[in-house]
Design a protein around this motif. Sequence first.
Motif, PDB file in Angstrom:
ATOM      1  N   ARG A 148      -3.414   2.942   5.148  1.00  0.00           N
ATOM      2  CA  ARG A 148      -3.435   1.750   5.587  1.00  0.00           C
ATOM      3  C   ARG A 148      -3.900   0.662   4.485  1.00  0.00           C
ATOM      4  NH1 ARG A 148      -6.310   2.782   9.530  1.00  0.00           N
ATOM      5  NH2 ARG A 148      -8.408   2.146   8.803  1.00  0.00           N
ATOM      6  N   GLU A 149      -5.032   1.031   3.927  1.00  0.00           N
ATOM      7  CA  GLU A 149      -5.740   0.164   2.845  1.00  0.00           C
ATOM      8  C   GLU A 149      -4.505   0.054   1.765  1.00  0.00           C
ATOM      9  OE1 GLU A 149      -9.192   2.407   1.919  1.00  0.00           O
ATOM     10  OE2 GLU A 149     -10.338   1.393   3.637  1.00  0.00           O
ATOM     11  N   LYS A 150      -3.935   1.137   1.394  1.00  0.00           N
ATOM     12  CA  LYS A 150      -2.911   1.074   0.314  1.00  0.00           C
ATOM     13  C   LYS A 150      -1.823  -0.019   0.574  1.00  0.00           C
ATOM     14  CE  LYS A 150       0.204   3.645  -2.649  1.00  0.00           C
ATOM     15  NZ  LYS A 150       0.821   5.142  -2.810  1.00  0.00           N
ATOM     16  N   ARG A 151      -1.331   0.225   1.938  1.00  0.00           N
ATOM     17  CA  ARG A 151      -0.388  -1.077   2.300  1.00  0.00           C
ATOM     18  C   ARG A 151      -0.949  -2.344   2.374  1.00  0.00           C
ATOM     19  NH1 ARG A 151       0.589   3.229   6.281  1.00  0.00           N
ATOM     20  NH2 ARG A 151      -0.537   2.057   7.817  1.00  0.00           N
ATOM     21  N   GLU A 152      -2.334  -2.601   2.816  1.00  0.00           N
ATOM     22  CA  GLU A 152      -2.787  -3.969   2.847  1.00  0.00           C
ATOM     23  C   GLU A 152      -2.860  -4.161   1.211  1.00  0.00           C
ATOM     24  OE1 GLU A 152      -6.282  -3.305   4.728  1.00  0.00           O
ATOM     25  OE2 GLU A 152      -5.389  -3.264   6.906  1.00  0.00           O
ATOM     26  N   SER A 153      -3.191  -3.533   0.268  1.00  0.00           N
ATOM     27  CA  SER A 153      -3.353  -3.776  -1.105  1.00  0.00           C
ATOM     28  C   SER A 153      -2.093  -4.198  -1.464  1.00  0.00           C
ATOM     29  CB  SER A 153      -4.005  -2.566  -1.811  1.00  0.00           C
ATOM     30  OG  SER A 153      -4.126  -2.877  -3.185  1.00  0.00           O
ATOM     31  N   ILE A 154      -1.070  -3.511  -1.224  1.00  0.00           N
ATOM     32  CA  ILE A 154       0.138  -3.775  -1.713  1.00  0.00           C
ATOM     33  C   ILE A 154       0.651  -5.220  -1.034  1.00  0.00           C
ATOM     34  CG2 ILE A 154       2.664  -3.327  -1.683  1.00  0.00           C
ATOM     35  CD1 ILE A 154       1.735  -0.184  -1.682  1.00  0.00           C
ATOM     36  N   GLU A 155       0.397  -5.326   0.094  1.00  0.00           N
ATOM     37  CA  GLU A 155       0.794  -6.707   0.606  1.00  0.00           C
ATOM     38  C   GLU A 155       0.068  -7.883  -0.006  1.00  0.00           C
ATOM     39  OE1 GLU A 155       2.895  -9.428   3.114  1.00  0.00           O
ATOM     40  OE2 GLU A 155       3.264  -7.012   2.696  1.00  0.00           O
ATOM     41  N   ARG A 156      -1.277  -7.721  -0.227  1.00  0.00           N
ATOM     42  CA  ARG A 156      -2.003  -8.698  -0.882  1.00  0.00           C
ATOM     43  C   ARG A 156      -1.497  -9.073  -2.461  1.00  0.00           C
ATOM     44  NH1 ARG A 156      -6.547  -5.931   1.426  1.00  0.00           N
ATOM     45  NH2 ARG A 156      -6.726  -4.919  -0.523  1.00  0.00           N
ATOM     46  N   GLU A 157      -0.881  -7.833  -3.030  1.00  0.00           N
ATOM     47  CA  GLU A 157      -0.421  -8.035  -4.431  1.00  0.00           C
ATOM     48  C   GLU A 157       0.797  -8.922  -4.491  1.00  0.00           C
ATOM     49  OE1 GLU A 157      -0.262  -7.750  -8.571  1.00  0.00           O
ATOM     50  OE2 GLU A 157      -1.896  -7.538  -7.125  1.00  0.00           O
ATOM     51  N   LYS A 158       1.548  -8.706  -3.417  1.00  0.00           N
ATOM     52  CA  LYS A 158       2.919  -9.522  -3.100  1.00  0.00           C
ATOM     53  C   LYS A 158       2.349 -10.795  -2.847  1.00  0.00           C
ATOM     54  CE  LYS A 158       5.675  -5.616  -1.113  1.00  0.00           C
ATOM     55  NZ  LYS A 158       6.720  -5.187  -0.039  1.00  0.00           N
ATOM     56  N   GLN A 159       1.336 -11.136  -2.014  1.00  0.00           N
ATOM     57  CA  GLN A 159       0.989 -12.607  -1.860  1.00  0.00           C
ATOM     58  C   GLN A 159       0.606 -13.266  -2.871  1.00  0.00           C
ATOM     59  OE1 GLN A 159       1.545 -14.295   1.081  1.00  0.00           O
ATOM     60  NE2 GLN A 159       2.338 -12.556   2.067  1.00  0.00           N
ATOM     61  N   ARG A 160      -0.077 -12.432  -3.502  1.00  0.00           N
ATOM     62  CA  ARG A 160      -0.874 -13.078  -4.982  1.00  0.00           C
ATOM     63  C   ARG A 160       0.600 -13.495  -5.826  1.00  0.00           C
ATOM     64  NH1 ARG A 160      -1.914 -11.899 -10.132  1.00  0.00           N
ATOM     65  NH2 ARG A 160      -1.080  -9.860 -10.128  1.00  0.00           N
ATOM     66  N   ARG A 161       1.371 -12.305  -6.209  1.00  0.00           N
ATOM     67  CA  ARG A 161       2.431 -12.557  -6.916  1.00  0.00           C
ATOM     68  C   ARG A 161       3.354 -13.814  -6.504  1.00  0.00           C
ATOM     69  NH1 ARG A 161       3.816  -8.936 -10.917  1.00  0.00           N
ATOM     70  NH2 ARG A 161       2.392  -7.038 -10.895  1.00  0.00           N
TER      71      ARG A 161
END
Length: 306
Positions: free
Chosen positions: A120-133
């Motif tokens: 779950r934390e990995k998915r949230e991290s990926i989502e945050r990175e997508k938002q940042r990009r």
Amino acid sequence: MMECTALESLIEMGFPQNRAEKALALTGNQGIEPAMDWLMEHENDPDLDDPYVPPQGHVPSTEEPPEGRTPEAVQGGTEPTLEELAEVDNRHTLSEEEKREQTKRMMELISQKQREREEREKRESIEREKQRRKQGQELSLIRQKLQEDEMKKLAEERRKEKMEEKLAKQRVREKIERDKAERAKKFGGGCSSSSQASNPPEPVAPTLVPSSPSQEPPVKREYDQCRIQVRLLDGTSLTQTFRAKEQLAAVRLYVELNRQDGGEEPFNLLTSFPRRVFTEEDMEKPLQELGLVPSAVLIVAKKGNS
């Protein structure tokens, strides 16, 4: 009782007694698995190790169920079955092997919960990175639009300057033609050819004609934009126009957002001739101050290999 067995199992798995008691009490003594879920969800609570204090006005029942009957059977008002009695006996008389098996199952449950949380934390991290990009791309588009507008404005100013220069040259040529006509008219009549031969006309001082803009000494020009080419690690390059007063950090950000050479590690920017490696302090300086105007070539290098 069941609660005692669950408490002992949690303690055997390595949980402190305060945590185990609090988890069982706050989950209504529903068993080990709900208590495990609660402990996993509240493992970062600052007061997790504080002793559990029951709410005021709550008095736990000390009344034992009749012999041979489970608490559920007493509350439901029905007679327990043989299977229920056997289950109660088994809960009170767990062997060492059964305790080990129960502990093993609980540890597997803990591992499963941890894996689920990590996923779950990995998915949230990926989502945050997508938002940042995404935000970085939007910022890049906005900056590119502003730069295009600045380039259009600069092109329009250059067009006006050329037009004014052309008109100035035209005015100078017309004045020269007028001066020639006036001199021809002045010295072409009013005296005979003999008098002209005996008395040659005095030389006329040449009329001062303002020099054309092309003859004026060159004036040092102030550039408000510069063109930067950045060579990446794989040999490819990025080219972009920046304002002369922008900081070097803007160039580094542009490279981070647009590089396609597969590099993710930190890097340095440097020039080849004269060789200079830009520091973090240089990142706060404008491109004009660093001598990168009107154009420059920068090289990307891994930190430590500069």
